[in-house]
Motif scaffolding. Structure first.
Motif, PDB file in Angstrom:
ATOM      1  N   THR A   8     -22.421   1.696 -21.726  1.00 32.48           N
ATOM      2  CA  THR A   8     -22.241   2.368 -20.681  1.00 32.48           C
ATOM      3  C   THR A   8     -21.131   1.934 -19.815  1.00 32.48           C
ATOM      4  OG1 THR A   8     -23.990   1.280 -19.371  1.00 32.48           O
ATOM      5  CG2 THR A   8     -24.620   3.312 -20.594  1.00 32.48           C
ATOM      6  N   TYR A  67     -30.318   9.254 -22.943  1.00 30.56           N
ATOM      7  CA  TYR A  67     -28.999   8.952 -22.156  1.00 30.56           C
ATOM      8  C   TYR A  67     -28.240  10.260 -22.231  1.00 30.56           C
ATOM      9  CZ  TYR A  67     -29.497   4.164 -22.021  1.00 30.56           C
ATOM     10  OH  TYR A  67     -29.743   3.047 -21.772  1.00 30.56           O
ATOM     11  N   ASP A  80     -27.574   2.961 -16.968  1.00 31.48           N
ATOM     12  CA  ASP A  80     -26.297   3.746 -17.347  1.00 31.48           C
ATOM     13  C   ASP A  80     -25.445   3.853 -16.176  1.00 31.48           C
ATOM     14  OD1 ASP A  80     -24.581   5.488 -17.986  1.00 31.48           O
ATOM     15  OD2 ASP A  80     -25.930   7.378 -17.997  1.00 31.48           O
ATOM     16  N   ASN A  82     -23.050   7.765 -25.159  1.00 33.83           N
ATOM     17  CA  ASN A  82     -23.858   6.434 -24.848  1.00 33.83           C
ATOM     18  C   ASN A  82     -24.976   6.082 -25.592  1.00 33.83           C
ATOM     19  OD1 ASN A  82     -22.186   5.706 -22.689  1.00 33.83           O
ATOM     20  ND2 ASN A  82     -23.293   7.019 -21.075  1.00 33.83           N
ATOM     21  N   THR A 140     -33.338   6.164 -17.835  1.00 28.65           N
ATOM     22  CA  THR A 140     -32.676   4.928 -18.572  1.00 28.65           C
ATOM     23  C   THR A 140     -33.337   3.743 -18.355  1.00 28.65           C
ATOM     24  OG1 THR A 140     -31.018   4.593 -17.052  1.00 28.65           O
ATOM     25  CG2 THR A 140     -30.408   6.113 -18.846  1.00 28.65           C
TER      26      THR A 140
END
Ligand SMILES: Nc1ncnc2c1ncn2[C@@H]1O[C@H](COP(=O)(O)OP(=O)(O)OP(=O)(O)O)[C@@H](O)[C@H]1O
Ligand SMILES: Nc1ncnc2c1ncn2[C@@H]1O[C@H](COP(=O)(O)OP(=O)(O)OP(=O)(O)O)[C@@H](O)[C@H]1O
Ligand SMILES: [Mg+2]
Ligand SMILES: [Mg+2]
Lengths: 301, 332, 509, 332
Positions: free
Chosen positions: D138, D228, D79, D122, D72
């Motif tokens: 998130t 994600y 996240d 997400n 991420t």
């Protein structure tokens, strides 16, 4: 007594090492446990290390600390497990390493424990509930503020209180979490007042929240008894000023002291009681003075 | 001139455009109105004078911290240390004033000074040590400041502050909490600072294109150090209000405040990529967070459901803003 | 001594692995226009960054009006009256045009200390108007395209009371009209006694505007000469070390079947009912002034921006193109005009960038990349395009502007498309390399590809296209075959002069 | 192809350069070595086989989560939900297996599936709802997942998992914890994924310049959703190891894990601006965090001082990397 000192002499250069792992070291309560543990170490000439993670909710952090104590091959462990069931694998590891484990403050369903030193939070919660029931009477409503959801300590305290209140015929108006934080307790209490809920008493699962709730109640000119938990110095001061009604006090000093005492015994291979009750009591205006004095002595300041 | 440089209409001045401008500036306003509408419908206690003052008071601390956080976000940074700064600065003040009997004024100066100092350290480690991102420097000071607060207080709270220290957080002018008046004044000052001073504009420039800013002869390091010092200062000011609110300084104060402050700024339209975000948007973001918590308490929503609801509302609040943006674009 | 505003002696500057400048001398007289020419990567931009204090030199010395100076930052040079338009646009897109123009030298309300937006806006707007561009100074820079942004940068330098203005390829994304205005402005500056250092790969401009010309090659100064001594051939000879046989090597490929048809493309106020056909083996040139909408048209066809209405046919079939992904699947390639913002992932190396779009081609085993094949392809692309330094593992951020452009071209060659849209493909490329790009376009069409070239350089559009479309204000206003196009006709169409003629003609046709 | 595209030397290929290359890739390695050296000197227990295996085990969970976090961060995202995903996925598994008697294999599949599902949500909220930054989406799911975990378990832990579920987190092969072997395998796979597959390369591209990536014909939304989902999946895998480690699933599991995971990636050289960061750097980052905590425990440093020390070491670890970078530049 005697046997102990003798064994101590046989390994003069090798002081006995006791690892104490508590739930966190960020509050008065655990600081007093630490003081008790250290005092016992001094008394018996043992090297006592007290460790605790950043927060009571840091379960894995605590387990790592226990593991690291096992690595150091301490002679015995005193542990206040923040999530009892989760700690059992690491307890077994200690057992494999032949390190006796004493549970303090919070019990766990683990058969090989040497002893449990403390009273348990459930009992403390019950005591608090019973006390409120006594001063309020049947049919009254009580608001409960508790620590973070899922935190076993606060689960036990809240459950104990609910059980006792219901048994005595009182009602629980609402249970709201205030995450053991004084500022959040103010906010939550303000909002509960705002929602015009009826209540005649407040129970909080620690003193910090109790003092916060009190602040909100004072501002709204509501005069109901607030009962806290822990018997912290601030809580006791408030009781002595006639603000906080009462606080449920376990004996953190004794938990620390007798926990280490039991650990030293166990390390020497002496017999230790399976259950050591350190006592829980209600502190209110009747006995607060004496308790405050005791506390000052313990903290040595 | 407009707070949000993006929202400047081609021909400002006419009445109609002004309204549009305001709407565009305060995108999150719609989310706030919708949320308040729902809560008014659901709870008879929500839209009462009492409760509005409640919310004003409850949002004050986060509002103060969030405006400092906004500055760091404008420079494409972040300040994770704000919560710990709240604890450290107020605990030091407690020790000085309550335990050592120093004068309250000096205590307040020390409190704010420590906030600015920690912030300055954040800025210095970021710039002078060329750390790649403020996440690191502020994560570091977040831990250090918390640890120091615990050590200094031996983990126990300090109560019984003199009224002069409690004043900001506890006093009322009529029905209006002083803390809320403070918030409005502070936000007004920040509005002027960000829009009508060079440093304020440089903050936007640094976030928009640091290289171009540097080539324009602007000392980026200085701007960043100022930004983080202000963020620390504002966190300490938030701490001061907190002390008034609970009449205590405690070493675990401010845990998790960084999330609320960041959420306020972002809900209010700030961008993590830097250069975008407004003072008033941030205020509304902080309000949304406070209204949400307040409303859920009023409705006696169970604690677990509160957690779920907060998560969903955070997403929806920002989504409404996204939809509004899209609609505005289409309408053009 | 005093006749030189600025003089540099023995300046050297090394970057890891490259000696960008090697013992360079340069003298700039007060009030002169001094042009700097040289191949891509010759060190021109590096030299001027040293002049402004953006870089520090390793060896040598520098004097300003007879005083020894050493600039620690751009602030120091600015204080001495040196302003600069950098090659890679350096504006902050999240701020208004006014704010960008005054960044770092804001005006404040006397006595109050707050920013004086009224005065700044007025001056900025006045400057933009003087430059003859339709820009609202209170709008965000983000809302303007490359050409406009370039004009904002120019305004930024003009607003200052500088004694020396440095312009690093200020015209690379400007069309004839804007260039003319700029050159006029430069002459005005000279009359005011302001010196100008002018860098450009467009030698006509250089010869038009400069008093003296310095030629650089491989980090060394080759020579400085007066304008009278210089002509194009000589400059090219000095720059690249050889003569160019032909500036626009045009081959006419076999015109194949219809490759792309756009029908009634409409997008907000930007594009109005634009239709055209493109055949295999054809180079279709798009001419127009800045803001005519050529870039918008390319983006719309490529699916980069949504359109309101219009149809696109490929090989005669109607296709739905909603994203660049769709466009690429249908065999299109689009080289953007903004290489830094939309072309390159600057932090990554040449290999990464040049294979980004065609990466799937190298997957011989499931999703796994055949590194060997990829390396070989990249090496041959680097060789074909003469990217310098010829090391595929160099981060593209460190390349000179022209070489960055070549990497973007490599990316699209590597994707093996059938329809190429090149938006300002030779932006910032030196004369030698331009010929390579033209050869490349020739190769593409001779292999049956169809090519669109959008260019603001009239000679270029006229030199390489088979057919030329002229745009004005979001509409196509004229179409010429290569043989019938003249600069005058194109300019007339580009300013909207003959749109009606074209409309009726295309309606009839 | 290189993991960190920036760190490549001008002429790779010769032996000498390879070593340099490795050093450059694994900048944080120096910090790790320095830290370990100091701890070995200070504590006789540190450099023992037992303790090394301790560290391997203690770092496993964070390592697994951090590699998802790295993805991420490579896309310039974040996240925050990983900690809550740990709780939700393991609690659901607990309910299915322990309370409802489902087969352990199905339980594990459910656990990992839920992780991937939350991650996918997400990604979807981020892309399809065009939220401005994954911080929002998130942060939202972080709250929702935590709330659901609390609701589903009625806030109490679930113990007594069958051995097959505990295996990953609890078993040993000789002295070597299976969880550590799992980490090495996972990291190897991620190394291949990020460097030798198209999607892996696209992840670096998206973070470096999303617009250029989109115009290169890459479906950014798809890449982000994959990223994600993987992050959620890895959090659930971390949760699975946690369950083995403590033989319990509990609704407060994973609190604050997001900070540790982010710190690991950043200490390992990843950049919040996206596009930069390596698999092995992240592993070393996770190791540094684990070694630090372990060492401070062994030295019986008090909790407050640990907090301070961790803060300082985080800054220093990254600073050493900065210095090394500078030195490398000069040396050339
Ligand atoms: N920051 C840097 N780090 C490493 N190398 C650099 C850096 N900046 C420039 N270079 C190298 O220095 C050389 C000179 O670059 P410069 O940008 O000055 O060329 P230029 O003459 O302006 O070329 P162009 O006409 O393409 O703009 C090139 O080889 C370039 O790759
Ligand atoms: N992102 C945008 N949003 C709004 N308007 C835009 C945007 N980009 C460009 N425009 C407008 O679209 C019109 C066409 O501009 P564009 O730059 O595409 O023209 P062009 O013919 O390609 O010229 P150039 O040589 O500058 O690239 C101009 O009026 C410009 O202001
Ligand atoms: Mg250049
Ligand atoms: Mg264009």
């Amino acid at each position: 007594g005697c046997g102990g000192s003798q064994q101590g002499q046989t390994k003069t250069d090798q002081k006995m090492r006791i690892g104490v792992v508590v739930k966190a070291l960020n509050s008065d309560y655990w600081k007093i446990v630490e003081a008790g543990a250290k005092a016992a170490g001094e008394k018996y000439g043992a090297d006592v290390t007290v460790l605790g993670p950043n927060a009571e909710t840091d379960v894995t952090g605590q387990i790592s600390m226990i593991e690291d104590q096992i690595t150091k091959k301490v002679n015995a462990l005193v542990v206040a497990p923040s999530q009892p069931s989760s700690a059992i694998p690491v307890f077994n590891k200690a057992k494999d390493a032949k390190i006796p484990v004493i549970l303090a403050d919070t019990d766990a369903k683990w058969d090989s424990k040497v002893s449990f030193v403390g009273t348990g939070n459930l009992n403390g919660g019950k005591l608090g509930g019973e006390y409120l029931a006594k001063i309020l009477g049947k049919g009254k409503k009580v608001v409960i503020l508790r620590g973070a959801l899922g935190d076993p300590t606060h689960d036990d305290r809240a459950n104990g209180a609910v059980e006792a209140l219901k048994a005595a015929g009182l009602e629980v108006a609402t249970i709201q979490p205030a995450n053991s934080d004084r500022a959040m307790a103010v906010t939550v209490m303000e909002n509960i007042i705002q929602s015009k809920q009826e209540f005649e008493g407040v129970f909080c699962t620690n003193d910090e929240m109790a003092l916060g709730a009190l602040k909100a109640l004072e501002a709204a000119h509501i005069n109901v008894p607030v009962v806290g938990f822990d018997g912290s110095p601030d809580g006791l001061t408030s009781i002595s000023e006639g603000k906080l009604n009462a606080s449920v006090a376990q004996s953190p000093y004794n938990i620390g002291f007798q926990g280490v005492e039991a650990a030293i015994k166990a390390a020497k291979g002496e017999a230790v009681d399976k259950r050591i009750d350190t006592g829980t009591e209600i502190i209110n205006k009747d006995n607060v003075k004496q308790k405050l004095d005791e506390l000052k002595k313990i903290l040595g300041k | 001139m407009s707070t949000n440089p993006q929202a400047l209409p081609a021909d400002a001045g006419t009445r109609k455009f002004r309204i549009k401008e305001v709407l565009q500036k305060l995108g999150a306003l719609i989310s706030l109105v919708v949320l308040s509408g729902i809560l008014t419908y659901l709870s008879p206690y929500f839209l009462t004078m009492d409760n509005i003052m409640n919310i004003a008071r409850q949002s004050a601390i986060n509002s103060l911290i969030a405006i400092g956080m906004l500055l760091t976000i404008l420079t494409a940074g972040i300040d994770l240390s704000v919560g710990s700064v709240v604890a450290l600065s107020t605990c030091v003040m407690g020790i000085l004033v309550v335990k050592m009997g120093m004068s309250p004024i000096l205590g307040i100066i020390a409190c704010l000074g420590i906030g600015a100092l920690v912030g300055c350290v954040n800025g210095l480690t970021l710039t002078k040590m060329s750390l790649p991102h403020p996440f690191i420097s502020t994560l570091g000071t977040m831990n250090v400041a918390r640890g120091l607060a615990l050590i200094l207080t031996a983990a126990s709270p300090i109560s019984n502050f003199p009224w002069s220290i409690q004043y900001l957080g506890a006093a009322f002018w009529g029905p209006i909490p002083v803390s809320f008046v403070l918030v409005l004044i502070v936000y007004g000052l920040f509005h002027v600072f960000l829009n009508y001073t060079t440093v304020g504009r440089y903050i936007y420039a640094v976030g928009g294109n640091p290289e171009a800013t540097r080539l324009s002869g602007i000392n980026i390091d200085k701007v960043l150090i100022i930004v983080y010092s202000i963020s620390g200062f504002m966190a300490a000011l938030g701490g001061l209000v907190l002390v008034g609110r609970v009449n205590a300084a405690f070493p675990l104060a401010g845990l998790g405040y960084e999330f609320d402050a960041i959420a306020a700024a972002i809900i209010g339209g700030a961008s993590f990529l830097g250069g975008e975000g407004t003072v008033w948007g941030t205020l509304i973001g902080a309000m949304i967070m406070a209204v949400l918590r307040n409303g859920l308490n009023l409705l006696s929503v169970s604690a677990e459901m509160q957690t779920v609801a907060i998560g969903i509302v955070i997403i929806l609040a920002v989504y409404i803003d996204v939809l509004r943006h899209k609609a505005a674009k289409k309408a053009k | 001594m005093d006749q030189y505003f600025l003089s540099l002696k023995g300046i050297s500057k090394s970057f890891p692995g490259v000696k960008a400048l090697n013992n360079v001398d340069l003298d700039i007289k007060a009030g002169e226009i001094h042009a700097l020419v040289g191949e891509n990567g010759a060190g021109k931009s590096t030299l001027i960054k040293i002049l402004t204090g953006a870089y520090q030199y390793d060896e040598g010395e520098m004097a300003c009006q007879g005083n020894q100076v050493r600039f620690a930052s751009t602030k120091d040079s600015h204080n001495l009256g040196i302003a600069c338009i950098y090659q890679e646009l350096s504006l902050t897109p999240n701020m208004t045009v006014t704010e960008n123009i005054f960044l770092g030298r804001e005006m404040r309300i006397p006595g109050v200390g707050l920013l004086d937006y009224r005065r700044m806006n007025r001056i900025a707007q006045q400057t933009m108007n003087d430059l003859g561009v339709d820009i609202d100074a209170t709008k965000l820079v983000r809302s303007y395209g490359m050409g406009y942004r370039q004009m904002v940068e120019i305004a930024r330098a003009l607003v200052e009371n500088a004694k020396l203005i440095i312009m690093d390829e200020p015209t690379s994304s400007l069309s004839e009209k804007e260039v003319k205005i700029l050159l006029e402005n430069i002459h005005k500056l000279k009359e005011k006694g302001i010196a100008v250092v002018y860098i450009s790969h467009r030698l006509e401009e250089v010869l038009d505007v400069a008093d003296r010309i310095t030629v650089m090659r491989d980090g060394c100064k080759i020579t400085t000469m007066d304008k009278q001594e210089a002509d194009q051939e000589k400059l090219i000879q000095l720059m690249v070390g050889r003569t160019l046989e032909e500036k626009f090597p045009k081959i006419v490929a076999k015109k194949g079947s219809l490759a792309l048809r756009a029908e009634g493309i409409t997008q907000n106020d930007l594009l109005n009912n634009v239709s055209f056909d493109l055949y295999q083996g054809e180079v279709l040139g798009f001419a127009g002034l800045v803001g005519a909408g050529r870039t918008e048209l390319a983006r719309a066809i490529f699916g980069a921006d949504p359109i309101d209405s219009g149809k696109i046919y490929i090989d005669g079939e109607p296709v739905k193109i909603n994203s660049p992904e769709d466009a690429i699947r249908h065999g299109m390639a689009f080289l953007t005009e903004d290489r830094k913002g939309q072309g390159l992932v600057l932090m990554h190396d040449i290999r990464f960038n040049s294979t980004l779009s065609g990466l799937k081609r190298f997957c011989t085993f499931g999703p796994f990349i055949n590194t060997k094949a990829l390396e070989n392809e990249v090496e041959s692309l680097i060789k074909d395009l003469q990217v310098r330094p010829a090391n595929s593992l160099i981060t593209t951020r460190l390349l000179s502007g022209g070489n960055q452009q070549k990497v973007v071209i490599a990316k699209w060659l590597c994707s093996q498309a059938k329809i190429f849209i090149f938006d300002e493909p030779t932006r910032g490329i030196d004369v030698g390399a331009k010929v390579e790009v033209y050869n490349l376009i020739n190769r593409l069409v001779s292999e049956g590809a169809a090519v669109i070239v959008i260019s603001s350089e009239l000679p270029e559009v006229m030199g390489i296209s088979d057919r030329i479309l002229v745009m004005h204000d979001g509409e196509i206003t004229a179409e010429f075959a290569q043989s019938e196009a003249t600069p005058e006709k194109i300019m007339r169409a580009a300013t909207g002069g003959i749109s009606d003629e074209y409309k009726s003609a295309s309606a009839a046709g």
